[in-house]
Design an enzyme around this catalytic site. Sequence first.
Site, short mmCIF file in Angstrom:
data_model
loop_
_atom_site.label_atom_id
_atom_site.label_comp_id
_atom_site.label_asym_id
_atom_site.label_seq_id
_atom_site.Cartn_x
_atom_site.Cartn_y
_atom_site.Cartn_z
N ARG A 132 0.92 -1.14 0.00
CA ARG A 132 0.00 0.00 0.00
C ARG A 132 0.95 1.18 0.00
O ARG A 132 1.72 1.39 0.94
CB ARG A 132 -0.90 -0.01 1.24
CG ARG A 132 -1.65 1.31 1.52
CD ARG A 132 -2.63 1.64 0.40
NE ARG A 132 -3.47 2.78 0.74
CZ ARG A 132 -3.17 4.05 0.46
NH1 ARG A 132 -2.03 4.35 -0.15
NH2 ARG A 132 -3.99 5.03 0.78
N HIS B 248 2.07 6.94 2.04
CA HIS B 248 0.99 7.93 2.02
C HIS B 248 0.74 8.50 3.41
O HIS B 248 1.31 8.04 4.40
CB HIS B 248 -0.29 7.28 1.49
CG HIS B 248 -0.89 6.30 2.47
ND1 HIS B 248 -0.37 5.04 2.67
CD2 HIS B 248 -1.96 6.39 3.31
CE1 HIS B 248 -1.09 4.40 3.58
NE2 HIS B 248 -2.06 5.20 3.99
N HIS C 82 -2.77 10.83 5.59
CA HIS C 82 -4.17 11.27 5.43
C HIS C 82 -4.62 12.08 6.64
O HIS C 82 -3.91 12.18 7.64
CB HIS C 82 -5.10 10.08 5.20
CG HIS C 82 -4.70 8.82 5.90
ND1 HIS C 82 -4.75 8.68 7.27
CD2 HIS C 82 -4.19 7.65 5.40
CE1 HIS C 82 -4.32 7.45 7.57
NE2 HIS C 82 -3.97 6.82 6.48
N GLU D 271 -5.34 6.38 11.88
CA GLU D 271 -5.54 5.02 11.34
C GLU D 271 -5.26 3.97 12.39
O GLU D 271 -4.17 3.93 12.96
CB GLU D 271 -4.60 4.82 10.13
CG GLU D 271 -4.54 3.40 9.60
CD GLU D 271 -3.66 3.29 8.35
OE1 GLU D 271 -3.72 4.21 7.51
OE2 GLU D 271 -2.92 2.30 8.22
N HIS E 160 3.22 6.88 6.27
CA HIS E 160 3.43 5.47 6.62
C HIS E 160 3.34 4.57 5.40
O HIS E 160 2.96 5.01 4.30
CB HIS E 160 2.43 5.04 7.69
CG HIS E 160 1.00 5.35 7.35
ND1 HIS E 160 0.45 6.59 7.55
CD2 HIS E 160 0.01 4.58 6.81
CE1 HIS E 160 -0.82 6.58 7.18
NE2 HIS E 160 -1.12 5.37 6.71
N GLU F 205 -10.44 5.78 1.31
CA GLU F 205 -9.14 5.24 0.93
C GLU F 205 -8.68 5.78 -0.42
O GLU F 205 -7.51 5.74 -0.75
CB GLU F 205 -9.22 3.71 0.86
CG GLU F 205 -8.53 2.98 1.98
CD GLU F 205 -7.03 3.23 2.03
OE1 GLU F 205 -6.57 3.77 3.06
OE2 GLU F 205 -6.33 2.90 1.05
#
Length: 422
Positions: A129, A132, A134, A138, A177, A200
Site C-alpha cells: 500500500r 501515504h 491522510h 488510522e 506510513h 481510501e
Amino acid sequence: MNDEMKSTTIAERVSRRSFLEVGSVALATAAFGGLAAQAQQREDTQKAEGDHSSSNPGQENDVLLHQNPNTNTPPPTDHGDIGPIWYSFDLARKRVEEGGWTHQVTQRELPPSTDLTGVNMRLTAGSFRELHWHTADEWAYMLYGNARVTVLNPDGTVFIDDVGKGDLWYFPAGFPHSIQGLGPDGCEFLLVFDEGLFSEDNTFLISEWVAHTPPEVLSKNSNLGPSDIAKLPKDELYIFPADLPRSLAQDRDAVGGRSVQAAQQYTFKMRAMTPTKKTQGGEVRVVDSHIFSASKHIAAALVTVKPGGMRELHWHPNASEWQFYIAGKGRMTIYMPPGRARTMDFTANDVGFVPAVAGHYIENTGTTDLVFLEMFKADKFEDFSLNNWIRRLPPQMVTSHLNIDEATIRKIPAEKQEVLMR
Ligand code: MN
Ligand code: MN
C-alpha cells in the site's frame, strides 16, 4: 379508576395471539387516548413469527433471508425505526489492483456512522500500500498473514515493525506510513479511521506529489538530476507489487539503526494479550490509550462469545460503536428512545453500528465462537452494565420500577460480566 389506568387495562386485554383480533378492537382502544393508542400501535407491529400475518407468499432472496432471520421477521419486541445498523464488506465494491485490493464501509454506506469508517485490504506477498498519509488517524487489526509497517515521526525518528494475525497498529493523522505484505502469502487487514467520510481513494500519495511538482523544484529540493526525475512515477501507485523486503533488522539498520529509531511504539499484540476479562461466556480484550499510548483517538475491544453466551445488555457513555464481525454468528438488538428497538443478525465480514449511548447486547446464535471487534472514537473504552446498575440500586427502588421482589433482584448478576453464559 382514572382514564390512564382504564386504558392500560384495555391495552393489556388486547390479545397477543392474533393480529386480526387486535385490529378489531383498534378503534375501541384508540378512543382511550395516547397510552392505549401507543399500545395498539405496538400490538399492530408485533406480528410474531409463525403467525399467518407474517407469511410471505411472494418472492424471497433465500440466502439473505436465512442469514438474516431477525432482520426479515423481527422479534415482537422490535418497534419503530432506528436507522441503518448493518452493512457487509461483501456488498462493498472491491478496488482490485495488481498486488491486492481494497473496499470500504464508510458513512456513505452506513449513514449514521459519522465517527468511524472501516477499510478491508489485501496485499499479496511483497506488495505495497503506497507510501501515504491522510487527515484521519488510522487503527488497524491484522486478520490474516504478515506485513511490515513503517511510520515517520515529526522529529525524524522512524518506526519499522512486522505485524502478524491479531496484531494492531496505530498511525496518527498526517504521519506518513507504509504497509507491505510479507511471506508466505501477504496479508489482509481491517483499517479503522476516525472520520465518517474518510475515503481510501483520497489519501496523500508520494507518487502524486512528485508527479505534480515542477521538475526544477524537485531538482532544487531533492538534488535530483533530469534523468532521475524522468524515472519518477507519473501517476498514483496505490497498491502495487514489489520484491519482498530484507529482514526487519536489516531494514532498521539500513535507515540508521538505533540513532533514528522512534521511541513511540506504534504496534500492539492485541490477540496475544491476556484477556482484560474472562468469564464462562467468553473473553474481552480491551486496547485503548491506557495500555497502547499511540491509540489516542480510537479505543477497541476484541470480544469472543462462546456458543450459548452473550455480550451482556450494556451501553457506552462516550461514543458510538463500530463493529467488525470476524467469525461466527450473532444477533444484536439496539434500544433507542422513544420505545424503538431493532434486531439484526451479523456474520463474518459484516459491519455493525450502535448509535452513541444506545442500549444493546450481542448474542451468539451459532454453534462456534462469535468473535468481533468493537471500536470507539475515544481515548478510553467505557461501558455500563444493566445488571450492574440494577444491583447498585437500593432494592426497594428496583421493586418500584420493575415490580420484582428483593429475592428476585438478587438473582441478577451484581458485577459487570461483559460476556455472560446462562
Ligand atoms: Mn493509511
Ligand atoms: Mn457495545
